[in-house]
Design a protein around this motif. Structure first.
Motif, short mmCIF file in Angstrom:
data_model
loop_
_atom_site.label_atom_id
_atom_site.label_comp_id
_atom_site.label_asym_id
_atom_site.label_seq_id
_atom_site.Cartn_x
_atom_site.Cartn_y
_atom_site.Cartn_z
N LEU A 153 0.83 -1.21 0.00
CA LEU A 153 0.00 0.00 0.00
C LEU A 153 0.86 1.26 0.00
O LEU A 153 0.58 2.22 -0.72
CB LEU A 153 -0.93 -0.01 1.22
CG LEU A 153 -1.88 1.19 1.34
CD1 LEU A 153 -2.79 1.29 0.12
CD2 LEU A 153 -2.71 1.08 2.62
N THR A 156 2.33 1.86 -3.41
CA THR A 156 1.28 2.26 -4.34
C THR A 156 0.91 3.72 -4.17
O THR A 156 0.76 4.46 -5.15
CB THR A 156 0.02 1.39 -4.13
OG1 THR A 156 0.36 0.01 -4.36
CG2 THR A 156 -1.08 1.78 -5.10
N ILE A 157 0.77 4.16 -2.92
CA ILE A 157 0.44 5.57 -2.65
C ILE A 157 1.52 6.50 -3.17
O ILE A 157 1.23 7.57 -3.72
CB ILE A 157 0.23 5.79 -1.14
CG1 ILE A 157 -1.01 5.02 -0.65
CG2 ILE A 157 0.07 7.28 -0.82
CD1 ILE A 157 -1.22 5.07 0.84
N ARG A 231 0.40 13.34 -0.97
CA ARG A 231 0.61 11.93 -0.65
C ARG A 231 1.84 11.74 0.24
O ARG A 231 1.83 10.92 1.15
CB ARG A 231 0.76 11.11 -1.93
CG ARG A 231 -0.51 11.06 -2.77
CD ARG A 231 -0.39 10.04 -3.87
NE ARG A 231 -1.62 9.91 -4.65
CZ ARG A 231 -1.91 8.89 -5.44
NH1 ARG A 231 -1.05 7.90 -5.58
NH2 ARG A 231 -3.04 8.85 -6.09
N VAL A 235 1.68 10.06 3.98
CA VAL A 235 2.48 8.89 4.33
C VAL A 235 3.47 9.21 5.45
O VAL A 235 3.79 8.37 6.29
CB VAL A 235 3.21 8.35 3.08
CG1 VAL A 235 4.21 7.27 3.45
CG2 VAL A 235 2.20 7.80 2.08
#
Length: 249
Positions: A153, A156-157, A231, A235
């Motif tokens: 994940l 992907t982000i 993003r 994160v």
């Protein structure tokens, strides 16, 4: 460097690391003007991403017009301009952020699960031991996720993809081998002081070569794409928020 027909080649275009393609397809992209001599390419026989113009890769006719007009072009003055739009030297911060996001998410799930059945274990165990335990267990979890879904994940982000040198998703054994290598050489199994030493050397190794030691040894490659600041902030803040929440309990 002598080009080999059997090699799989990766290239950078429109802020994305793309591939793999064969040497024949790569040459066609240059002949058609889709890629330029300043394009960065990489294959398993290269130690780092390099400009095509510096390699003995394409037919002489591709570069002949430019060589006549400008025999010895020096790219030193434009290196920073080229580098800021591409990622020939890797993106260690993106990789670290993606990994810590995935590890933090896994730790949250694991600690929540253990707390339900054995809250005493969580309360009486040191945070350092819990972190090391999560790190070791995540080796199996990450390998499973990569083999089933093809990516984590966090990656992907942050628009990063992990593939084999042939462009295929990692199967379980390769993913497990890589996860063990990353946990040992890249994170020192979470052991205090040792992990910072591992971070330091792996960071500069990636910045120097554009590919980590374990990816070179195992035959894997991380492909990067452009990612928005939103993003990156998300994160970055997620592990910090979990840490603050854990300290406040």
């Amino acid at each position: 460097m002598e080009a080999r027909e059997g090699n799989a080649w990766f290239y950078i275009r429109n802020h994305q690391q793309q591939g793999p393609i064969g040497l024949f397809e790569l040459k066609k992209m240059f002949e058609q003007g889709i890629l330029t001599p300043e394009t960065f390419v990489w294959s398993k026989n290269l130690n780092q991403w390099q400009m095509v113009k510096s390699l003995d890769l394409l037919p002489d006719i591709v570069f002949k017009p430019k060589e006549c007009a400008q025999p010895e072009e020096n790219f030193a003055s434009t290196w920073q301009e080229i580098e800021k739009d591409t990622y020939p030297k890797g993106r260690p911060f993106v990789r670290y952020l993606a990994r810590f996001f995935d590890l933090s998410l896994f730790s949250l799930v694991l600690i929540t699960f253990v707390s339900i059945f054995s809250p005493k274990f969580i309360l009486e165990t040191s945070g350092s031991f819990i972190f090391m335990l999560c790190l070791v267990l995540y080796v199996l979890v990450e390998a499973s996720i990569l083999s089933i879904f093809g990516n984590t994940l966090g990656k992907t982000i942050l628009n990063a993809r992990l593939r084999t040198i042939n462009g295929e998703p990692l199967h379980f054994l390769i993913a497990l081998k890589r996860s063990i290598f990353v946990t040992a050489a890249g994170m020192g199994f979470g052991v205090p002081i040792i992990n910072f030493i591992c971070f330091y050397f792996s960071f500069f190794d990636l910045k120097k070569n554009g590919i980590s030691t374990w990816d070179q040894q195992i035959g894997t490659v991380v492909l990067y794409g452009k990612v928005s600041p939103t993003r990156i902030i998300f994160v970055s803040l997620f592990p910090i928020a979990l840490l603050i929440a854990g300290l406040s309990i």
